[in-house]
Design a protein around this motif. Structure first.
Motif, PDB file in Angstrom:
ATOM      1  N   SER A 280      55.259  23.457  12.947  1.00 56.91           N
ATOM      2  CA  SER A 280      55.174  22.011  12.819  1.00 56.91           C
ATOM      3  C   SER A 280      53.908  21.606  12.072  1.00 56.91           C
ATOM      4  N   GLY A 281      53.931  20.378  11.545  1.00 55.72           N
ATOM      5  CA  GLY A 281      52.738  19.781  10.952  1.00 55.72           C
ATOM      6  C   GLY A 281      52.309  20.394   9.639  1.00 55.72           C
ATOM      7  N   ILE A 282      53.261  20.750   8.770  1.00 56.44           N
ATOM      8  CA  ILE A 282      52.954  21.454   7.520  1.00 56.44           C
ATOM      9  C   ILE A 282      53.111  20.501   6.340  1.00 56.44           C
ATOM     10  N   GLU A 283      52.158  20.545   5.399  1.00 59.85           N
ATOM     11  CA  GLU A 283      52.109  19.590   4.294  1.00 59.85           C
ATOM     12  C   GLU A 283      53.130  19.868   3.197  1.00 59.85           C
ATOM     13  N   ASP A 284      53.670  21.067   3.142  1.00 59.25           N
ATOM     14  CA  ASP A 284      54.708  21.368   2.160  1.00 59.25           C
ATOM     15  C   ASP A 284      55.940  21.858   2.916  1.00 59.25           C
ATOM     16  N   ALA A 285      56.057  23.162   3.142  1.00 57.85           N
ATOM     17  CA  ALA A 285      57.241  23.690   3.820  1.00 57.85           C
ATOM     18  C   ALA A 285      56.840  24.497   5.045  1.00 57.85           C
TER      19      ALA A 285
ATOM     20  N   PHE B 278      59.637  21.264  12.569  1.00 60.80           N
ATOM     21  CA  PHE B 278      59.617  19.816  12.692  1.00 60.80           C
ATOM     22  C   PHE B 278      58.272  19.259  12.242  1.00 60.80           C
ATOM     23  N   ASP B 279      58.256  17.945  12.045  1.00 64.09           N
ATOM     24  CA  ASP B 279      57.038  17.203  11.689  1.00 64.09           C
ATOM     25  C   ASP B 279      56.358  17.768  10.442  1.00 64.09           C
ATOM     26  N   SER B 280      57.134  18.248   9.490  1.00 59.43           N
ATOM     27  CA  SER B 280      56.619  18.777   8.230  1.00 59.43           C
ATOM     28  C   SER B 280      57.290  18.036   7.077  1.00 59.43           C
ATOM     29  N   VAL B 281      56.801  18.252   5.851  1.00 58.42           N
ATOM     30  CA  VAL B 281      57.468  17.632   4.711  1.00 58.42           C
ATOM     31  C   VAL B 281      58.829  18.290   4.488  1.00 58.42           C
ATOM     32  N   ALA B 282      58.854  19.601   4.300  1.00 59.75           N
ATOM     33  CA  ALA B 282      60.111  20.339   4.200  1.00 59.75           C
ATOM     34  C   ALA B 282      60.232  21.261   5.405  1.00 59.75           C
ATOM     35  N   GLY B 283      61.411  21.325   5.966  1.00 61.02           N
ATOM     36  CA  GLY B 283      61.615  22.203   7.111  1.00 61.02           C
ATOM     37  C   GLY B 283      61.745  23.656   6.676  1.00 61.02           C
ATOM     38  N   ILE B 284      62.864  23.980   6.017  1.00 59.99           N
ATOM     39  CA  ILE B 284      63.124  25.332   5.519  1.00 59.99           C
ATOM     40  C   ILE B 284      63.464  25.216   4.041  1.00 59.99           C
ATOM     41  N   GLU B 285      62.795  26.020   3.226  1.00 65.06           N
ATOM     42  CA  GLU B 285      62.926  25.907   1.777  1.00 65.06           C
ATOM     43  C   GLU B 285      63.250  27.280   1.189  1.00 65.06           C
ATOM     44  N   ILE B 286      64.387  27.372   0.515  1.00 66.06           N
ATOM     45  CA  ILE B 286      64.773  28.592  -0.209  1.00 66.06           C
ATOM     46  C   ILE B 286      64.583  28.281  -1.688  1.00 66.06           C
TER      47      ILE B 286
ATOM     48  N   ASN C 121      69.219  27.376  13.105  1.00 65.41           N
ATOM     49  CA  ASN C 121      67.878  26.791  13.186  1.00 65.41           C
ATOM     50  C   ASN C 121      67.959  25.340  13.649  1.00 65.41           C
ATOM     51  N   PHE C 122      66.925  24.891  14.336  1.00 66.47           N
ATOM     52  CA  PHE C 122      66.793  23.490  14.743  1.00 66.47           C
ATOM     53  C   PHE C 122      65.774  22.849  13.815  1.00 66.47           C
ATOM     54  N   VAL C 123      66.253  21.951  12.936  1.00 60.99           N
ATOM     55  CA  VAL C 123      65.436  21.398  11.857  1.00 60.99           C
ATOM     56  C   VAL C 123      65.422  19.884  12.037  1.00 60.99           C
ATOM     57  N   HIS C 124      64.295  19.349  12.510  1.00 61.29           N
ATOM     58  CA  HIS C 124      64.292  17.939  12.872  1.00 61.29           C
ATOM     59  C   HIS C 124      62.949  17.278  12.585  1.00 61.29           C
ATOM     60  N   ASN C 125      63.014  15.975  12.321  1.00 60.02           N
ATOM     61  CA  ASN C 125      61.821  15.143  12.148  1.00 60.02           C
ATOM     62  C   ASN C 125      60.899  15.627  11.039  1.00 60.02           C
ATOM     63  N   ASN C 126      61.483  16.189   9.983  1.00 61.53           N
ATOM     64  CA  ASN C 126      60.763  16.473   8.749  1.00 61.53           C
ATOM     65  C   ASN C 126      61.091  15.374   7.736  1.00 61.53           C
TER      66      ASN C 126
END
Length: 495
Positions: free
Chosen positions: A184-189, A207-215, A226-231
């Motif tokens: 959580s709390g990441i400025e990019d991914a 969660f709480d990041s700009v991008a959750g998961i980035e390929i 995956n649980f990907v929320h509030n990004n």
């Protein structure tokens, strides 16, 4: 950490049951046939590990008051480093093969790598056959865990909070697993798979990041459960122009819970992710052969799924060697609800051109070829009216794209030291043209073209020069020879 795990355990099975209901039994439809050889046997790999079992080596124990790096220096290939609960304020750099860095969890307490707000990176590895597990990592400025051209990696069961640009970032790696992490709390991914192949990303909470998961500029990846929320944006599969690897191909995004990704974008201004509109569930940009299947996609205010080419994406610079179009996008049955309720003006205009009203679940803008969608009547869509039904209903025959046998260790010839340092480190933030995180390589070349030693010195001890770019992390863990080699290589590349 937010108390979401129990809810996830209860609600995700319900979503998958609903997905099975929507798609029917799937018994009569042909199976998905990816255009890739993903194992020596020709069958999907079901292994839980990408590292061959070998005779156990020595065990090095690290306890509070000691340095993890001292244990890394003392370790031989095949050894395990056990780190006991406590605080460790350091950067750990693993440049050896076959090392297992394992936190010891006692009564719920983990070893904490603490950047204290001034250290750049927590764990960097360039070795092959690396395991990193069971750590709490927080308050770094650059990255939580970064791989730099190491093959066969397993990054699991870590908690990563507020580590700057990236949470988990394997770069230029082949054959890797990222699973059971909470970030959580990441400025990019939160999880950024960069220029890598044969990857499995599963059972993470981001969660709480700009991008959750980035390929990104990667091939043959499965992203599931995956649980990907509030990004700002949930799950991204895209091509960043200007990188040495030019495509993203064969990505399966399935059985994920993608919800409420409405966080205001706080990415570095001008960067690729800074262009993601808040409220994006799944974004596919210029990536090919992407399957979106049986995901629970709810509460994303712009759209549940966005498919776009480079021309219609903000903060991208076209690369003549990179195909800008997302071809063979395959949207199967997904459970989508309450998306697009506060969408962007561009999506409203597209809806109006098709004489549609409502809140868009799926938005496609720009050109695409050979894409398909099953049961489009379940969703409010724009731009996919001409897409035919897909010739299959599920990807059950693809368990993963992991290799049947570990990838060959990446061995760097001394004359290629600069090249692989550039590919494994520099391209994480610098595209050749256009902005990724830092300035383009072309700009760096104009500043240092006749002064590789000056660039090498800057790499070791950078000074913030531009208000519109984030400060560059120090790369002083690289020896002088490598810093000069990467500077010379960076100043010589032409694409």
């Amino acid at each position: 950490m937010k108390k979401t795990t129990v809810a996830l355990a209860l609600l995700v099975p319900a979503a998958f049951i609903a997905g099975s209901y929507l798609s029917g039994s799937g018994q009569s439809a042909p199976a998905y046939q990816p255009d890739v050889s993903y194992g020596a046997s020709g069958t999907a790999n079901q292994k839980k590990s990408v590292i061959n079992a070998t005779a156990p080596g020595a065990v090095h124990q690290v306890k509070p008051g000691q340095l993890i790096m001292d244990a890394v220096k003392a370790a031989n290939p095949g050894d395990m480093i056990q780190v006991w609960p406590g605080d460790y304020t350091e950067t750990v750099y693993i440049d050896k093969d076959n090392i297992r860095l394992s936190g010891v969890i006692i009564e719920g307490k983990r070893p904490r790598l603490f950047g204290d707000g001034h250290l750049n990176d927590a764990i960097l590895y360039s070795g092959n056959n690396i395991v990193v597990e069971n750590f709490l990592i927080t308050k770094y400025k650059g990255n939580g865990i970064m791989g730099q051209a190491g093959n066969n990696f397993e990054i699991r069961n870590n908690i990563i909070e507020d580590t700057g640009v990236y949470g988990i970032f394997p770069q230029l790696g082949d054959n890797g697993i990222v699973e059971h992490n909470v970030i959580s709390g990441i400025e990019d991914a939160a999880i950024y798979i960069g220029m890598s192949d044969h990857i499995h990303v599963a059972n993470n909470e981001v969660f709480d990041s700009v991008a959750g998961i980035e390929i990104e500029n990667s091939r043959h990846a499965v992203v599931e459960n995956n649980f990907v929320h509030n990004n700002t944006g949930g799950i991204l599969a895209f091509v960043t122009p200007g990188l040495p690897i030019k495509d993203t191909v064969d990505v399966i995004i399935r059985n994920n819970w993608v919800s409420n990704n409405n966080t205001k974008n706080f990415g570095a201004p001008g960067s690729t992710v800074a262009g993601i509109p808040a409220g994006t569930g799944i974004l596919i940009m210029a990536a090919d052969k992407v399957v979106v299947e049986d995901n629970l996609i709810i509460g994303n205010k712009t759209a549940g799924i966005i498919v776009t080419d480079h021309q219609n994406a903000p903060n991208t610079t076209l690369d003549p060697e990179s195909d800008p179009y997302p071809d063979e996008v395959m949207i199967l049955n997904n459970l989508m609800y309450n998306n697009g309720y506060d969408t962007i003006p561009e999506a409203k205009v597209l809806l109006a051109t098709e004489l549609k009203q409502g809140n868009p679940d799926i938005v496609r803008v720009g050109d695409t070829k050979n894409s398909c969608i099953n049961n489009p009547q379940q969703y409010i869509t724009v731009g996919v009216g001409s897409w035919p039904a897909c010739g299959f209903t599920n990807t059950d025959n693809v368990v993963s794209y992991l290799l049947d046998t570990p990838a060959a260790p990446r061995s760097v010839d001394p004359k290629d030291k600069g090249k692989y340092a550039y590919l494994g480190i520099c391209t994480g933030c610098h595209a050749y043209t256009g902005r990724l995180i830092g300035p383009p390589v072309q700009v760096i070349q104009s500043l240092y073209l006749d002064d590789p030693q000056g660039l090498a010195n800057y790499i070791a001890n950078p000074v913030k020069k531009r208000e519109d770019f984030p400060a560059m992390p120090k790369q002083d863990y690289l020896d002088e020879e490598t810093r000069l080699a990467v500077a010379e290589y960076m100043l010589s590349v032409t694409k």
